[in-house]
Design a protein around this motif. Structure first.
Motif, PDB file in Angstrom:
ATOM      1  N   GLU A  53       0.827  -1.208   0.000  1.00 21.08           N
ATOM      2  CA  GLU A  53       0.000   0.000   0.000  1.00 21.08           C
ATOM      3  C   GLU A  53       0.862   1.259   0.000  1.00 21.08           C
ATOM      4  N   LEU A  54       1.899   1.253   0.796  1.00 21.15           N
ATOM      5  CA  LEU A  54       2.787   2.414   0.887  1.00 21.15           C
ATOM      6  C   LEU A  54       3.505   2.671  -0.439  1.00 21.15           C
ATOM      7  N   VAL A  55       4.123   1.651  -0.994  1.00 22.34           N
ATOM      8  CA  VAL A  55       4.852   1.799  -2.257  1.00 22.34           C
ATOM      9  C   VAL A  55       3.889   2.117  -3.400  1.00 22.34           C
ATOM     10  N   GLY A  56       2.776   1.371  -3.470  1.00 20.91           N
ATOM     11  CA  GLY A  56       1.795   1.620  -4.527  1.00 20.91           C
ATOM     12  C   GLY A  56       1.221   3.023  -4.458  1.00 20.91           C
ATOM     13  N   GLY A  57       0.926   3.491  -3.245  1.00 18.06           N
ATOM     14  CA  GLY A  57       0.402   4.842  -3.077  1.00 18.06           C
ATOM     15  C   GLY A  57       1.398   5.901  -3.510  1.00 18.06           C
ATOM     16  N   LEU A  58       2.659   5.721  -3.133  1.00 20.37           N
ATOM     17  CA  LEU A  58       3.703   6.664  -3.556  1.00 20.37           C
ATOM     18  C   LEU A  58       3.852   6.680  -5.076  1.00 20.37           C
ATOM     19  N   LEU A  59       3.893   5.510  -5.685  1.00 24.83           N
ATOM     20  CA  LEU A  59       4.027   5.426  -7.139  1.00 24.83           C
ATOM     21  C   LEU A  59       2.819   6.049  -7.845  1.00 24.83           C
ATOM     22  N   PHE A  60       1.644   5.876  -7.269  1.00 24.03           N
ATOM     23  CA  PHE A  60       0.399   6.347  -7.886  1.00 24.03           C
ATOM     24  C   PHE A  60       0.327   7.871  -7.937  1.00 24.03           C
ATOM     25  N   ILE A  61       0.953   8.541  -6.992  1.00 23.68           N
ATOM     26  CA  ILE A  61       0.875   9.999  -6.916  1.00 23.68           C
ATOM     27  C   ILE A  61       1.549  10.672  -8.110  1.00 23.68           C
ATOM     28  N   PHE A  62       2.686  10.142  -8.523  1.00 21.96           N
ATOM     29  CA  PHE A  62       3.500  10.812  -9.548  1.00 21.96           C
ATOM     30  C   PHE A  62       3.179  10.296 -10.945  1.00 21.96           C
ATOM     31  N   PRO A  63       2.888  11.193 -11.889  1.00 25.07           N
ATOM     32  CA  PRO A  63       2.500  10.767 -13.239  1.00 25.07           C
ATOM     33  C   PRO A  63       3.504   9.829 -13.904  1.00 25.07           C
ATOM     34  N   LYS A  64       4.772  10.035 -13.662  1.00 28.90           N
ATOM     35  CA  LYS A  64       5.796   9.212 -14.310  1.00 28.90           C
ATOM     36  C   LYS A  64       5.761   7.750 -13.843  1.00 28.90           C
TER      37      LYS A  64
END
Length: 123
Positions: free
Chosen positions: A58-69
């Motif tokens: 959840e933590l990694v996925g959430g961080l990745l999801f925030i940034f368009p790249k």
């Protein structure tokens, strides 16, 4: 439309970052739950590595999801979690689908929006 997508993705990501951090630090109060669901949570608790793994995803996925790249990767990383949330709510807490459904749809929207990035995996 781009600003709406950005706002939704940032909120989506922050919700999962919060949920992931709570798996480690337990700062959100647990609501009153039926005995059947408490038994399920207790069973999950006996698998000592499960909740930290879910929290990490959840933590990694959430961080990745925030940034368009990195959003395309984040959408795939978080997909099993959103599927699990939908199934859990459908089986045990149908009233939760009103909250879980839009999150699942946002996740699917971002997968569809980034479909071109996934295509090489299928060819």
């Amino acid at each position: 439309m781009k600003i709406v997508k950005t706002i939704l993705c940032v909120l989506f990501g922050l919700m999962f970052i919060n949920a992931g951090l709570d798996k480690f630090f337990h700062y959100m109060p647990m609501p009153e739950l039926p005995a059947e669901i408490m038994k399920l949570y207790e069973a999950f608790g006996t698998i000592v590595w499960l909740m930290p793994l879910v929290g990490f995803i959840e933590l990694v996925g959430g961080l990745l999801f925030i940034f368009p790249k990195t959003r395309a990767l984040g959408a795939i990383v978080i997909l099993p979690i959103t599927v699990g949330i939908i199934i859990h709510n459908a089986v045990f807490m149908p009233e939760g689908l009103a909250f879980a459904g839009p999150f699942f749809l946002i996740n699917l929207w971002m997968i569809a929006d980034n479909w071109g990035k996934y295509k090489p995996m299928f060819s």
